[in-house]
Design a protein around this motif. Sequence first.
Motif, short mmCIF file in Angstrom:
data_model
loop_
_atom_site.label_atom_id
_atom_site.label_comp_id
_atom_site.label_asym_id
_atom_site.label_seq_id
_atom_site.Cartn_x
_atom_site.Cartn_y
_atom_site.Cartn_z
N ARG A 143 -116.64 10.08 45.60
CA ARG A 143 -116.76 10.38 43.99
C ARG A 143 -117.85 11.50 43.65
N GLY A 144 -117.33 12.45 42.95
CA GLY A 144 -118.46 13.36 42.60
C GLY A 144 -118.36 14.51 43.39
N ASP A 145 -117.39 14.81 44.29
CA ASP A 145 -117.18 15.90 45.17
C ASP A 145 -116.42 16.87 44.51
N SER A 146 -116.66 18.13 44.84
CA SER A 146 -115.88 19.44 44.57
C SER A 146 -115.76 20.20 45.74
N LEU A 147 -114.81 21.13 45.70
CA LEU A 147 -114.75 22.10 46.91
C LEU A 147 -115.97 22.87 47.01
N TRP A 148 -116.80 23.50 45.90
CA TRP A 148 -117.89 23.96 45.71
C TRP A 148 -118.90 23.29 46.56
N GLY A 149 -119.03 22.03 45.96
CA GLY A 149 -120.13 21.09 46.64
C GLY A 149 -119.88 20.91 48.20
N ILE A 150 -118.55 20.60 48.51
CA ILE A 150 -118.38 20.38 49.90
C ILE A 150 -118.80 21.65 50.80
N SER A 151 -118.35 22.69 50.38
CA SER A 151 -118.80 23.89 51.02
C SER A 151 -120.10 24.27 51.27
N SER A 152 -120.93 23.75 50.35
CA SER A 152 -122.56 24.08 50.30
C SER A 152 -122.95 23.15 51.18
N ARG A 153 -122.59 22.15 51.65
CA ARG A 153 -123.28 20.97 52.59
C ARG A 153 -123.64 21.75 54.05
N PRO A 154 -124.67 21.59 54.58
CA PRO A 154 -125.06 22.31 55.69
C PRO A 154 -124.46 22.25 56.85
N GLU A 155 -123.71 20.89 56.83
CA GLU A 155 -122.88 20.66 58.02
C GLU A 155 -121.48 21.18 57.90
N TYR A 193 -120.44 24.38 55.52
CA TYR A 193 -120.57 26.05 55.49
C TYR A 193 -121.88 26.39 55.30
N ASN A 194 -122.61 25.62 54.40
CA ASN A 194 -123.93 25.79 53.83
C ASN A 194 -123.88 27.25 52.87
N ASN A 195 -122.85 27.23 52.33
CA ASN A 195 -122.44 28.53 51.36
C ASN A 195 -121.41 28.04 50.57
N PRO A 196 -121.79 27.73 49.21
CA PRO A 196 -120.73 27.24 48.31
C PRO A 196 -119.54 28.28 48.06
N TYR A 197 -119.77 29.43 48.33
CA TYR A 197 -118.88 30.56 48.06
C TYR A 197 -117.60 30.58 49.04
N GLN A 198 -117.87 29.82 49.96
CA GLN A 198 -116.55 29.79 51.12
C GLN A 198 -115.73 28.54 50.81
N TRP A 199 -115.98 27.90 49.73
CA TRP A 199 -115.04 26.96 49.18
C TRP A 199 -113.57 27.26 49.39
N PRO A 200 -113.12 28.28 49.27
CA PRO A 200 -111.51 28.68 49.20
C PRO A 200 -111.17 28.40 50.84
N LEU A 201 -112.09 28.61 51.55
CA LEU A 201 -111.48 28.00 53.07
C LEU A 201 -111.04 26.76 53.15
N ILE A 202 -111.77 25.87 52.51
CA ILE A 202 -111.02 24.55 52.53
C ILE A 202 -109.89 24.39 51.94
N TYR A 203 -110.03 24.97 50.79
CA TYR A 203 -108.63 25.11 49.66
C TYR A 203 -107.31 25.59 50.63
N LYS A 204 -107.66 26.62 51.22
CA LYS A 204 -106.35 27.33 52.06
C LYS A 204 -105.99 26.46 53.23
N ALA A 205 -106.89 25.95 53.82
CA ALA A 205 -106.69 25.17 54.99
C ALA A 205 -105.96 23.85 54.81
N ASN A 206 -106.10 23.33 53.43
CA ASN A 206 -105.57 22.06 52.83
C ASN A 206 -104.82 22.39 51.67
N SER A 207 -103.98 23.46 51.46
CA SER A 207 -103.23 23.69 50.28
C SER A 207 -102.14 22.69 50.38
N ASP A 208 -101.76 22.11 51.29
CA ASP A 208 -100.80 20.85 51.24
C ASP A 208 -101.27 19.64 50.59
#
Length: 247
Positions: free
Chosen positions: A161-173, A175-190
Amino acid sequence: MRLMLPAKYLSISLLAVGLIAGCATQPKQEPTGPSAAVTQALDAASAAMDNAKALDWIWRDTEDFYAAAEKAAKEGDDATAIKLANKAREQAEDAVNQYYLEKAKPMLTELRRYSLSGDQKQRMDTGATAITQGEGKRAYDILSALLAEVRSANIQYTVVRGDSLWGISSRPEIYNNPYQWPLIYKANSDKIHDADLIYPGQAFSIDRNPSAAEVDAAVNHAKTRGTWSIGEVEASDRDYLGGLRVR
């Protein structure tokens, strides 16, 4: 009156008796055992069968062929022994090859779900070709090594609860970079209908080793995406996915 034989005739007679006695007392010849060719064929079959047994993947009649080969060898029928031993060896080798083919096929299916680098795709294709050509062990060796490599670079993340792709991508473990969230989106587009709306309990596959080109494309999309709204799939997101229709 005793008849006396000349000495030369007596010598000849004794020699003849000695030869006859010698022939009568010669040791009986024992069987020599299987020929080198038979022994070689039996040993090769036995080794191949051991390999198949170690995998618990031996065909039912392979051992019957081997037993028949041993029987023929004991009876001195070398041709039959070699033929049956070769049959047992070939069956055992085919069984081992089939074992590795069956192991390699699901590995290929799993690898096709990942985002792979150019080198990884080439190795995957080589493994796929080996499967097509019936080279089970070669396919298994290539694909198992590649899959271990890919799995180590991918992790599973479960949304809370409270997660977003932006927030997940920013986690150190991650990508440690919120701007890489589209990588998660594309890999899990299904699994993701709208990049702005994810749900607790969803499990996302995270590739922790994307290529530089993939990172650049993701960051560029994140920065140039434009306006967005929850519940709608933006045209820019579709473009980023390569025109892929999301449900």
